[in-house]
Design a protein around this motif. Structure first.
Motif, PDB file in Angstrom:
ATOM      1  N   HIS A  96       0.882  -1.158   0.000  1.00 47.13           N
ATOM      2  CA  HIS A  96       0.000   0.000   0.000  1.00 47.13           C
ATOM      3  C   HIS A  96       0.925   1.214   0.000  1.00 47.13           C
ATOM      4  O   HIS A  96       1.991   1.177   0.631  1.00 47.13           O
ATOM      5  CB  HIS A  96      -0.883   0.035   1.254  1.00 47.13           C
ATOM      6  CG  HIS A  96      -2.321  -0.290   0.997  1.00 47.13           C
ATOM      7  ND1 HIS A  96      -3.017   0.193  -0.102  1.00 47.13           N
ATOM      8  CD2 HIS A  96      -3.212  -1.035   1.709  1.00 47.13           C
ATOM      9  CE1 HIS A  96      -4.273  -0.249  -0.052  1.00 47.13           C
ATOM     10  NE2 HIS A  96      -4.412  -0.997   1.029  1.00 47.13           N
TER      11      HIS A  96
ATOM     12  N   ASP B 178      -0.526  10.026  -6.414  1.00 42.86           N
ATOM     13  CA  ASP B 178      -0.974   8.640  -6.531  1.00 42.86           C
ATOM     14  C   ASP B 178      -1.186   8.068  -5.134  1.00 42.86           C
ATOM     15  O   ASP B 178      -0.501   8.454  -4.181  1.00 42.86           O
ATOM     16  CB  ASP B 178       0.068   7.802  -7.283  1.00 42.86           C
ATOM     17  CG  ASP B 178      -0.499   6.484  -7.792  1.00 42.86           C
ATOM     18  OD1 ASP B 178      -1.723   6.277  -7.667  1.00 42.86           O
ATOM     19  OD2 ASP B 178       0.276   5.664  -8.317  1.00 42.86           O
TER      20      ASP B 178
ATOM     21  N   SER C 217      -2.625   4.130  -3.435  1.00 43.68           N
ATOM     22  CA  SER C 217      -3.376   2.873  -3.418  1.00 43.68           C
ATOM     23  C   SER C 217      -4.370   2.875  -2.267  1.00 43.68           C
ATOM     24  O   SER C 217      -5.388   2.188  -2.311  1.00 43.68           O
ATOM     25  CB  SER C 217      -2.416   1.684  -3.288  1.00 43.68           C
ATOM     26  OG  SER C 217      -1.769   1.699  -2.025  1.00 43.68           O
TER      27      SER C 217
ATOM     28  N   ARG D 142      -7.555   4.257  -3.500  1.00 42.43           N
ATOM     29  CA  ARG D 142      -8.265   3.271  -4.338  1.00 42.43           C
ATOM     30  C   ARG D 142      -8.723   2.060  -3.519  1.00 42.43           C
ATOM     31  O   ARG D 142      -9.448   1.211  -4.022  1.00 42.43           O
ATOM     32  CB  ARG D 142      -7.359   2.805  -5.482  1.00 42.43           C
ATOM     33  CG  ARG D 142      -7.017   3.866  -6.491  1.00 42.43           C
ATOM     34  CD  ARG D 142      -6.290   3.274  -7.691  1.00 42.43           C
ATOM     35  NE  ARG D 142      -4.989   2.711  -7.342  1.00 42.43           N
ATOM     36  CZ  ARG D 142      -3.854   3.409  -7.323  1.00 42.43           C
ATOM     37  NH1 ARG D 142      -3.863   4.700  -7.613  1.00 42.43           N
ATOM     38  NH2 ARG D 142      -2.713   2.832  -7.005  1.00 42.43           N
TER      39      ARG D 142
ATOM     40  N   ILE E  93      -1.211  -2.929  -4.392  1.00 38.15           N
ATOM     41  CA  ILE E  93      -0.728  -3.269  -5.723  1.00 38.15           C
ATOM     42  C   ILE E  93       0.446  -4.241  -5.638  1.00 38.15           C
ATOM     43  O   ILE E  93       1.245  -4.188  -4.690  1.00 38.15           O
ATOM     44  CB  ILE E  93      -0.314  -1.985  -6.476  1.00 38.15           C
ATOM     45  CG1 ILE E  93       0.070  -2.293  -7.919  1.00 38.15           C
ATOM     46  CG2 ILE E  93       0.807  -1.256  -5.759  1.00 38.15           C
ATOM     47  CD1 ILE E  93       0.284  -1.056  -8.774  1.00 38.15           C
TER      48      ILE E  93
END
Length: 264
Positions: free
Chosen positions: A161, A173, A175, A178, A182
């Motif tokens: 993360h 950006d 994660s 979201r 990843i």
């Protein structure tokens, strides 16, 4: 930079707008009763907005073009009485485009140089903060939460993360945002990540400050990451596996999906 190259219809519309601009006080309210009338007005509005953006962009590079002369040129050309011959028009437009490219290049180089200076000052200041460690490569990190056990190799596939921000705190950006960690091969990303994540064990959470030469360098990663940008990352290592284990897992999942498909 792409300069505005209007079509015949665009020229006609801008010409009409230009002619009417001088008679604003005499204009009747615009009539938009039919779909065709609305389409015509929308097209003119779109062209006007696009042209305005071009002019504003040129102004940021230090070149101001007289809008009244632009409109006069359109009107004269449509009337067949241009003050400049077509050959000269083409040469002038080529020179304008060349000038804009040169100005844009100069601005880009200036911004890149300024970013290097600001980045060096930022790194020097950050290095003095409590708990910050600087590696031989120049990578800076601070342990937020330490993990336990083995650490990944550069060839491993890691699951993380993360959140990435610029020096001014702008997030480019995440994660976390979201809500989706990843996975990726650790040797397939920027050098700062490859080096830094190898310092972590599962469950660890580190703050990384990555010099531009260990990130995206003078090319940057437009539009989010400018040239020579120093990057900050919060990284949480969830898991890692060897490349062979990752490949075997992917193959097993693929076979499982195929079997599930045949069952239907």
């Amino acid at each position: 930079m792409k300069l505005f190259k209007p079509t015949v219809v665009a020229l006609a519309l801008i010409s009409v707008v230009g002619c009417q601009e001088a008679k604003k006080e005499e204009q009747a309210p615009v009539v938009l009763d039919t779909e065709v009338q609305k389409q015509a007005y929308a097209l003119g509005t779109s062209i006007g907005m696009f042209t305005q953006r071009n002019l504003e962009q040129q102004e940021t590079l230090g070149l101001t073009l007289d809008q009244s002369l632009i409109l006069r040129g359109i009107e004269d050309s449509l009337a067949g009485k241009s003050a400049i011959e077509q050959e000269e028009v083409q040469a002038l437009m080529m020179n304008l485009e060349k000038t804009m490219r040169e100005k844009q290049q100069a601005q880009t180089e200036k911004q890149a140089s300024e970013a290097l200076e600001k980045g060096a000052a930022y790194l020097a200041e950050n290095a003095e903060k409590e708990g910050v460690v600087v590696t031989e490569s120049g990578l800076q990190y601070k342990v937020v939460e330490e993990g336990e056990g083995a650490k990944p190799n550069a060839t491993d596939v890691v699951k993380v993360h993360y959140q990435g921000t610029l020096m001014d705190g702008t997030e480019f950006d995440s994660s976390y945002k979201r809500n989706a960690p990843i996975e990726f091969p650790l040797n397939g990303v920027i050098a700062g990540w490859t080096e830094g994540v190898q310092l972590m064990s599962k469950g660890a959470k580190y703050n990384f400050t990555i010099p531009s030469d260990l990130a995206y360098g003078p090319q940057g990663r437009p539009p989010q990451i400018p040239a020579n940008a120093v990057l900050n990352f919060v990284v949480e290592l969830i898991d890692f596996k060897t490349a062979e284990e990752a490949a075997a897992e992917k193959e097993a999942n693929s076979e499982g999906e195929e079997g599930h498909g045949h069952a239907h």
